[in-house]
Design an enzyme around this catalytic site. Structure first.
Site, PDB file in Angstrom:
ATOM      1  N   ASP A  34       1.337  -1.131  -0.106  1.00 18.83           N
ATOM      2  CA  ASP A  34      -0.080   0.086   0.226  1.00 18.83           C
ATOM      3  C   ASP A  34       0.884   0.809  -0.631  1.00 18.83           C
ATOM      4  O   ASP A  34       2.151   1.339   0.613  1.00 18.83           O
ATOM      5  CB  ASP A  34      -1.154  -0.163   1.156  1.00 18.83           C
ATOM      6  CG  ASP A  34      -1.083   1.244   1.740  1.00 18.83           C
ATOM      7  OD1 ASP A  34      -2.154   1.090   1.091  1.00 18.83           O
ATOM      8  OD2 ASP A  34      -1.014   1.630   2.830  1.00 18.83           O
TER       9      ASP A  34
ATOM     10  N   ASP B 218      -0.775   5.313   0.924  1.00 17.55           N
ATOM     11  CA  ASP B 218      -0.255   6.112   1.841  1.00 17.55           C
ATOM     12  C   ASP B 218      -0.510   4.510   3.408  1.00 17.55           C
ATOM     13  O   ASP B 218      -1.296   4.111   3.498  1.00 17.55           O
ATOM     14  CB  ASP B 218      -2.169   7.152   1.951  1.00 17.55           C
ATOM     15  CG  ASP B 218      -1.795   7.597   0.523  1.00 17.55           C
ATOM     16  OD1 ASP B 218      -2.919   7.615  -0.439  1.00 17.55           O
ATOM     17  OD2 ASP B 218      -0.838   8.617   0.857  1.00 17.55           O
TER      18      ASP B 218
HETATM   19  N1  LIG Z   1      -8.242  13.125   1.542  1.00 21.85           N
HETATM   20  C1  LIG Z   1      -8.683  12.294   1.512  1.00 21.85           C
HETATM   21  N2  LIG Z   1      -8.053  11.558   1.921  1.00 21.85           N
HETATM   22  C2  LIG Z   1      -8.411  10.040   1.279  1.00 21.85           C
HETATM   23  C3  LIG Z   1      -9.419  10.132   0.042  1.00 21.85           C
HETATM   24  N3  LIG Z   1      -9.760   8.357   0.069  1.00 21.85           N
HETATM   25  C4  LIG Z   1      -9.300   7.873   0.566  1.00 21.85           C
HETATM   26  N4  LIG Z   1      -8.058   9.024   0.909  1.00 21.85           N
HETATM   27  C5  LIG Z   1      -7.327   8.067   2.185  1.00 21.85           C
HETATM   28  O1  LIG Z   1      -6.507   7.847   0.770  1.00 21.85           O
HETATM   29  C6  LIG Z   1      -5.659   6.535   1.556  1.00 21.85           C
HETATM   30  C7  LIG Z   1      -5.828   5.239   0.548  1.00 21.85           C
HETATM   31  O2  LIG Z   1      -4.482   5.415   0.055  1.00 21.85           O
HETATM   32  P1  LIG Z   1      -4.241   3.947  -0.209  1.00 21.85           P
HETATM   33  O3  LIG Z   1      -2.431   4.402  -0.699  1.00 21.85           O
HETATM   34  O4  LIG Z   1      -3.706   3.759   1.734  1.00 21.85           O
HETATM   35  O5  LIG Z   1      -4.840   2.459  -0.351  1.00 21.85           O
HETATM   36  C8  LIG Z   1      -6.358   5.913   2.681  1.00 21.85           C
HETATM   37  O6  LIG Z   1      -5.987   6.171   3.853  1.00 21.85           O
HETATM   38  C9  LIG Z   1      -7.669   7.225   2.749  1.00 21.85           C
HETATM   39  O7  LIG Z   1      -8.107   7.819   4.297  1.00 21.85           O
HETATM   40  C10 LIG Z   1     -10.203  11.391  -0.202  1.00 21.85           C
HETATM   41  O8  LIG Z   1     -11.119  11.711  -1.036  1.00 21.85           O
HETATM   42  N5  LIG Z   1      -9.643  12.244   0.262  1.00 21.85           N
HETATM   43 MG   LIG Z   2      -2.744   2.995   3.224  1.00 19.10          MG
END
Ligand SMILES: Nc1nc2c(ncn2[C@@H]2O[C@H](COP(=O)(O)O)[C@@H](O)[C@H]2O)c(=O)[nH]1
Ligand SMILES: [Mg+2]
Length: 302
Positions: free
Chosen positions: A53, A55
């Site tokens: 992943d 974020d």
């Molecule tokens: N500020 C926002 N954060 C968002 C949105 N949609 C999802 N998210 C965040 O991104 C990660 C997902 O990414 P990943 O790389 O971890 O899969 C997740 O933590 C969500 O909280 C949005 O519209 N705005």
């Molecule tokens: Mg994540």
């Protein structure tokens, strides 16, 4: 030369890996973990792929000073030319849905409904804006310090050993690319699957390409029929890393895989969520700022 290890390299006990014996490291089934580790060690790096992943996994949850790290959507929001009304609504939606995303009691089915609502609203919000390419790259350079300590070591190890790395993000693909590029992590063996923007000829955002990837549908639906899937047909061991319960399913579509070793980075709502994570991951790292555990495992794969 085969990259396989011989019997003497196998672990006799989880205690043989000091990084796994720290108080913030939780292992629900030591025997099962030992079996998975030894299978991966025995097969070596030529049979391995890494699925991670982005974020709050490659990037941290918070910095040492406690400041929250921007998500890939948050990076886009911080671009100076983005209108204030978008920023206000984006923050309002995130303040509603982020707590739901990490709710320890709500069922995954219930959470999924809310995630779909969030993503549909978020993606609609993006329509009509000019894509701020250079501004996003500038924000990407500011994100370099937000990667977990040890990500560079993991990327360089996988480059040296030619182990494919899939960055599988339910965030915003352009932001993920900008942050990886800025850190020199976007190397040929690193592939990204995420929500990428659909734009018209004047770089105006018209939507998101393909099906929405949200935090609870990151599975084979998005991987099959991609360049990455054909790259890893012979690699039947997976090191999977994520921060969300939904990340534990990222390798579900890889039917040819024998071992999927799942590492969960639990950094939000940790105490009430610990058991949920222990049910889904082989190793749960609570409030962990580094990649020490994954790197300690990889360095044993010759
Ligand atoms: N500020 C926002 N954060 C968002 C949105 N949609 C999802 N998210 C965040 O991104 C990660 C997902 O990414 P990943 O790389 O971890 O899969 C997740 O933590 C969500 O909280 C949005 O519209 N705005
Ligand atoms: Mg994540």
């Amino acid at each position: 030369m085969s990259s396989q290890n011989n019997e003497t390299d196998l672990l006799k006990s989880i205690d043989d890996v000091p990084e796994l014996n720290k108080e913030n490291v939780h292992i629900p089934n030591k025997e099962e973990l030992l079996h998975k580790l030894n299978k991966m060690i025995k097969d070596g790096h030529s049979k391995l792929q890494i699925v991670t992943d982005f974020d709050h996994t490659l990037t941290r949850h918070t910095m040492d000073n406690g400041k929250s790290v921007l998500t890939s959507f948050g990076m886009f929001r911080e671009c100076p030319s983005i209108p204030q009304d978008y920023k206000d609504e984006e923050i309002r939606l995130a303040s509603i849905y982020k707590p739901i995303e990490v709710d320890p009691v709500m069922s995954i089915e219930e959470k999924t409904k809310h995630m779909i609502d969030w993503y549909q609203a978020a993606h609609k919000l993006l329509q009509g804006m000019k894509f701020p390419k250079q501004e996003l790259m500038d924000i990407g350079y500011k994100m370099v310090e937000c990667f977990r300590r040890g990500v560079q070591e993991l990327i360089l190890w996988s480059q040296r050993q030619q182990v494919p790395v899939l960055v599988f993000s339910a965030g915003l693909g352009e932001s993920v690319l900008a942050a990886l590029k800025a850190a020199d992590f976007l190397l040929p063996h690193v592939k990204v699957i995420s929500n990428f923007l659909a734009m018209d000829e004047s770089d105006t955002i018209v939507g998101i390409k393909g099906e929405v990837i949200h935090t609870y549908n990151k599975n084979e639906a998005a991987i099959k029929d991609t360049e990455y899937f054909s790259l890893v047909r012979t690699r039947h061991n997976v090191l999977l890393m994520g921060d969300n319960i939904g990340d534990a399913g990222m390798a579900e579509g890889m039917d040819h895989c024998d071992v999927v070793l799942k590492i969960g980075f639990l950094g939000r709502n940790a105490r009430p969520n610990l058991q949920n994570y222990l049910n889904k991951f082989d190793i749960v790292l609570v409030d962990e700022p580094t990649m020490d555990v994954p790197n300690a495992i990889l360095k044993r794969l010759l």
